[in-house]
Design a protein around this motif. Structure first.
Motif, PDB file in Angstrom:
ATOM      1  N   MET A   1     -11.080  -6.563 -21.294  1.00  0.00           N
ATOM      2  CA  MET A   1      -9.954  -7.270 -21.894  1.00  0.00           C
ATOM      3  C   MET A   1      -8.666  -6.446 -21.814  1.00  0.00           C
ATOM      4  O   MET A   1      -8.709  -5.210 -21.781  1.00  0.00           O
ATOM      5  CB  MET A   1     -10.261  -7.595 -23.355  1.00  0.00           C
ATOM      6  CG  MET A   1     -11.449  -8.527 -23.554  1.00  0.00           C
ATOM      7  SD  MET A   1     -11.237 -10.094 -22.690  1.00  0.00           S
ATOM      8  CE  MET A   1     -12.576  -9.998 -21.470  1.00  0.00           C
ATOM      9  N   PRO A   2      -7.493  -7.123 -21.828  1.00  0.00           N
ATOM     10  CA  PRO A   2      -6.231  -6.388 -21.883  1.00  0.00           C
ATOM     11  C   PRO A   2      -6.157  -5.504 -23.125  1.00  0.00           C
ATOM     12  O   PRO A   2      -6.737  -5.834 -24.170  1.00  0.00           O
ATOM     13  CB  PRO A   2      -5.178  -7.498 -21.950  1.00  0.00           C
ATOM     14  CG  PRO A   2      -5.857  -8.714 -21.443  1.00  0.00           C
ATOM     15  CD  PRO A   2      -7.297  -8.573 -21.790  1.00  0.00           C
ATOM     16  N   ALA A   3      -5.426  -4.402 -23.018  1.00  0.00           N
ATOM     17  CA  ALA A   3      -5.337  -3.447 -24.132  1.00  0.00           C
ATOM     18  C   ALA A   3      -4.794  -4.112 -25.395  1.00  0.00           C
ATOM     19  O   ALA A   3      -5.244  -3.802 -26.510  1.00  0.00           O
ATOM     20  CB  ALA A   3      -4.453  -2.269 -23.726  1.00  0.00           C
ATOM     21  N   TYR A   4      -3.850  -5.045 -25.250  1.00  0.00           N
ATOM     22  CA  TYR A   4      -3.274  -5.669 -26.444  1.00  0.00           C
ATOM     23  C   TYR A   4      -4.275  -6.587 -27.161  1.00  0.00           C
ATOM     24  O   TYR A   4      -4.195  -6.765 -28.374  1.00  0.00           O
ATOM     25  CB  TYR A   4      -1.978  -6.415 -26.115  1.00  0.00           C
ATOM     26  CG  TYR A   4      -2.075  -7.512 -25.073  1.00  0.00           C
ATOM     27  CD1 TYR A   4      -2.510  -8.789 -25.405  1.00  0.00           C
ATOM     28  CD2 TYR A   4      -1.699  -7.266 -23.756  1.00  0.00           C
ATOM     29  CE1 TYR A   4      -2.583  -9.800 -24.454  1.00  0.00           C
ATOM     30  CE2 TYR A   4      -1.764  -8.265 -22.797  1.00  0.00           C
ATOM     31  CZ  TYR A   4      -2.214  -9.531 -23.148  1.00  0.00           C
ATOM     32  OH  TYR A   4      -2.284 -10.523 -22.204  1.00  0.00           O
ATOM     33  N   VAL A   5      -5.226  -7.143 -26.431  1.00  0.00           N
ATOM     34  CA  VAL A   5      -6.291  -7.932 -27.063  1.00  0.00           C
ATOM     35  C   VAL A   5      -7.236  -7.009 -27.824  1.00  0.00           C
ATOM     36  O   VAL A   5      -7.632  -7.295 -28.964  1.00  0.00           O
ATOM     37  CB  VAL A   5      -7.050  -8.760 -26.014  1.00  0.00           C
ATOM     38  CG1 VAL A   5      -8.316  -9.376 -26.612  1.00  0.00           C
ATOM     39  CG2 VAL A   5      -6.149  -9.846 -25.446  1.00  0.00           C
ATOM     40  N   VAL A   6      -7.615  -5.910 -27.200  1.00  0.00           N
ATOM     41  CA  VAL A   6      -8.490  -4.934 -27.861  1.00  0.00           C
ATOM     42  C   VAL A   6      -7.815  -4.388 -29.115  1.00  0.00           C
ATOM     43  O   VAL A   6      -8.436  -4.306 -30.185  1.00  0.00           O
ATOM     44  CB  VAL A   6      -8.847  -3.792 -26.896  1.00  0.00           C
ATOM     45  CG1 VAL A   6      -9.670  -2.727 -27.608  1.00  0.00           C
ATOM     46  CG2 VAL A   6      -9.606  -4.333 -25.686  1.00  0.00           C
ATOM     47  N   ASP A   7      -6.543  -4.030 -29.011  1.00  0.00           N
ATOM     48  CA  ASP A   7      -5.817  -3.514 -30.172  1.00  0.00           C
ATOM     49  C   ASP A   7      -5.757  -4.547 -31.291  1.00  0.00           C
ATOM     50  O   ASP A   7      -5.867  -4.205 -32.471  1.00  0.00           O
ATOM     51  CB  ASP A   7      -4.400  -3.092 -29.771  1.00  0.00           C
ATOM     52  CG  ASP A   7      -4.381  -1.832 -28.918  1.00  0.00           C
ATOM     53  OD1 ASP A   7      -5.405  -1.111 -28.928  1.00  0.00           O
ATOM     54  OD2 ASP A   7      -3.363  -1.586 -28.244  1.00  0.00           O
ATOM     55  N   TYR A   8      -5.558  -5.811 -30.933  1.00  0.00           N
ATOM     56  CA  TYR A   8      -5.530  -6.876 -31.940  1.00  0.00           C
ATOM     57  C   TYR A   8      -6.850  -6.927 -32.714  1.00  0.00           C
ATOM     58  O   TYR A   8      -6.869  -7.037 -33.943  1.00  0.00           O
ATOM     59  CB  TYR A   8      -5.252  -8.219 -31.271  1.00  0.00           C
ATOM     60  CG  TYR A   8      -5.399  -9.400 -32.194  1.00  0.00           C
ATOM     61  CD1 TYR A   8      -4.385  -9.751 -33.089  1.00  0.00           C
ATOM     62  CD2 TYR A   8      -6.554 -10.179 -32.189  1.00  0.00           C
ATOM     63  CE1 TYR A   8      -4.523 -10.834 -33.941  1.00  0.00           C
ATOM     64  CE2 TYR A   8      -6.704 -11.258 -33.037  1.00  0.00           C
ATOM     65  CZ  TYR A   8      -5.681 -11.583 -33.908  1.00  0.00           C
ATOM     66  OH  TYR A   8      -5.835 -12.660 -34.770  1.00  0.00           O
TER      67      TYR A   8
END
Length: 639
Positions: free
Chosen positions: A539-546
């Motif tokens: 997954m994109p980093a911003y999805v993981v961070d979310y």
């Protein structure tokens, strides 16, 4: 003057002749909800419900038939109390709202049967609904048994209903039904009969006279059984009905029995708009307050979980080690280890995993089979929690291992003896500071307030079914869009959401953005995440961070838009941060416009999707947010 006097006398004479009496009217403080109460010609208590002067529930019976006494017909009204204001405030460790105020007008109707025995019916009308229950105020050490409860809900036949069927007891895999795991009938006529033939479970949703009503029961004590709704053709009404004969703890009671005095559970009716329904806390407002004094061990949060996608073979030392690392990397506080851990891993290795997890700031949860002889399941540990002595021995063992909580599966239904088993287990677990997740179980009916260590309960056709059957995966979009309007309104729901990558041997019908919205949309004290470490790594980093910072207990919740089974947009607040999520249960694109004026912070972001996958964009409080949801798609906003 003589004519007026004559007319008055004639009216009094006619009233006496027909045997009719003036009805009693009970109202909430807002004067939006009104109950009419009286006795029929058979001297049976009845009620009607009005919302903003519109009739939404027709003449409906009330009453109880005990084996030793009739409190249904040939009753008389002894007294109707004056309005008694009810005010209460409480806090929840999980759910849609943290600090809650409950304000209601209480009215008590005191009745007597033809033997002079007493029964009260207590009504409470709040701003968003009605609660009623029965009370036998006399004192007796004899065990009294209820044969039938006559509480009914009489809707006009034009009313539409959204209902989950009750399964037939002792059917399904290894005879594990009932466990509230069926798909909903949506928008059907209120007198529809379920194909299974066993009625409908709570909560049950209705639209009557352009008003939404959600019916359930709350505060189910150990001296009553769980109930359901069955359409009674004779009275043309849905009637509260007791469990099937198989739904008992071995040699235990099925129907309610108790000494006196005796209170029955609350029957609750939330009344108003879909906003009223989805934001209501009536299902905990009427639950018994907690007596657990030390709640320091109770923490909500997300858990990693290998079994849902990787199944039985994933329950081993190496995979669990990997999922502990996964939870730690995602800032999730828990890791769940599923069935057969006692032999696939064993106590000594479990202790080793527990120490390792503690060093990673992760706590372990382990699976148990609740059942004794009431089904043929073979997963274990099994038959280790049947008696109080069993639970003391097992919970002591878990404490020494450093285990934080248990997932307990395969209960046996809603009979009174089985309901008492739930209470016993929840009490004993609290004494040993263990968190509880009930699976293959009944609807909790507000128990999460009474026992705050109960963080979640399955009682839903959840993600594990999607991983097994394509036809269930095909229904997932509409099913998920139904749950926030019924099953998950009051009680935590362990749906075990979110697969962003892929499901082995199943074609997922929901988009990744739909899946990303579920951990906020669905309420659960522990949210067991279905996605694996390998899937998350794609997954994109911003999805993981979310997903590293998704709360599971909320300060407030707000309904934005939606319709049962079609789509829903909800907003939930934690501290000053609002999470707004939406899912589209239909195969058509939907355009949603959201006024962000209610949020606190000025700016945030939205994660939605395009043809290539996820996309992220900034959002501002100062502008109206326009969102396009793809067919079976969704979005998340954090601001």
């Amino acid at each position: 003057m003589k004519k007026i006097l004559l007319l008055t006398l004639l009216t009094m004479s006619l009233t006496s002749f027909t045997g009719k009496s003036t009805s009693f009217f009970f109202v909430n403080a807002d004067k939006t909800i009104k109950i009419e109460f009286n006795l029929t010609q058979r001297k049976t208590p009845y009620y009607k419900v009005f919302f903003k002067e519109k009739l939404v529930i027709n003449t409906s019976d009330l009453g109880i038939i005990r084996e030793d006494a009739n409190f249904y017909t040939d009753l008389k009204i002894v007294k109707v109390s004056k309005l008694k204001p009810i005010k209460a405030t409480y806090s929840m460790l999980q759910g849609k709202k943290k600090q809650i105020s409950y304000v209601a007008n209480q009215y008590t109707v005191s009745l007597q049967n033809n033997k002079g025995e007493s029964m009260d019916i207590i009504f409470q009308l709040s701003h968003d609904g009605i609660a009623l229950r029965y009370h036998f105020p006399e004192t007796s050490k004899e065990i009294k048994k209820i044969a039938e409860e006559k509480t009914s809900y009489n809707f006009d036949t034009t009313v539409k209903a959204w209902l989950q069927p009750m399964s037939k007891a002792k059917t399904g895999w290894k005879e594990t039904n009932p466990s509230y795991e069926e798909h909903y009938a949506m928008g059907v006529p209120v007198n529809t009969k379920p194909a299974i033939g066993e009625g409908w479970v709570y909560p049950a949703l209705f639209n009557a006279n352009n008003t939404w009503l959600l019916i359930s029961e709350v505060g189910l004590p150990r001296n009553y059984c769980g109930s359901r709704l069955v359409y009674n053709d004779a009275s043309n009404a849905l009637q509260v009905t007791f469990p099937q004969k198989e739904e008992v703890f071995p040699n235990g009671a099925l129907n309610p029995e108790s000494q006196l005095p005796w209170y029955t559970p609350w029957r609750i009716i939330t009344v108003g708009s879909l906003k009223t329904i989805t934001e209501s806390t009536l299902g905990t407002d009427l639950a018994d307050p907690s007596t657990v004094t030390d709640t320091s061990f109770i923490k909500s949060g997300i858990a990693s979980w290998s079994w849902v996608l990787l199944k039985d073979e994933s329950v081993n030392f190496e995979t669990t080690h990997k999922f502990i690392d996964y939870a730690a990397a995602m800032n999730w506080p828990y890791c769940l280890i599923d069935a057969d851990w006692d032999t696939r891993i064993g106590d000594e290795k479990m202790k080793e995993l527990s120490v390792y997890a503690k060093g990673k700031n992760v706590k372990l949860l382990v699976w148990y089979n609740s059942s004794g002889s009431w089904n043929s399941t073979e997963y274990h540990p099994k038959s280790k929690l049947i008696t109080h002595a069993d639970r003391v021995r097992e919970f002591t063992r878990l404490s020494k291992m450093g285990i934080a909580g248990i997932k307990v599966d395969f209960f046996g239904g809603d009979g009174q003896s089985m309901i008492a088993y739930y209470h016993d287990m929840l009490q004993d677990a609290a004494a040993y500071k263990l968190l509880i997740n009930l699976h293959g179980a009944t609807l909790p009916r507000g128990w999460q307030r009474t026992y705050p260590n109960l963080l979640t309960t399955e009682a839903v056709k959840g993600y594990e079914y999607i991983t097994f059957f394509q036809d269930i995966a095909d229904l997932a979009p509409t099913h998920c869009a139904m749950l926030p309007f019924a099953r998950n309104v009051f009680d935590p729901m362990d749906f075990t959401p979110t697969v962003l990558d892929s499901i082995p041997n199943i074609q997922r019908k929901t988009t990744p953005a739909f899946e990303l919205a579920l951990p906020v949309l669905f309420l659960s004290g522990i949210q067991h995440m279905a996605e694996t470490p390998d899937g998350m790594a794609k997954m994109p980093a911003y999805v993981v961070d979310y997903l590293k910072d998704v709360p599971t207990n909320w300060d407030d919740s707000k309904f934005i838009d939606g319709y049962p089974g079609k789509y829903i947009v909800m907003a939930r607040k934690k501290d000053n941060v609002w999470h707004i999520v939406g899912i589209n249960g239909e195969k058509i694109t939907k355009e949603i416009e959201i006024d962000l004026s209610f949020v606190v912070n000025a700016a945030g972001f939205i994660i939605s999707e395009n043809k290539k996958g996820f996309e992220q964009h900034p959002v501002s409080k100062s502008t109206r947010l326009k969102v396009t949801m793809k067919p079976h798609g969704g979005f998340v906003v954090k601001i």
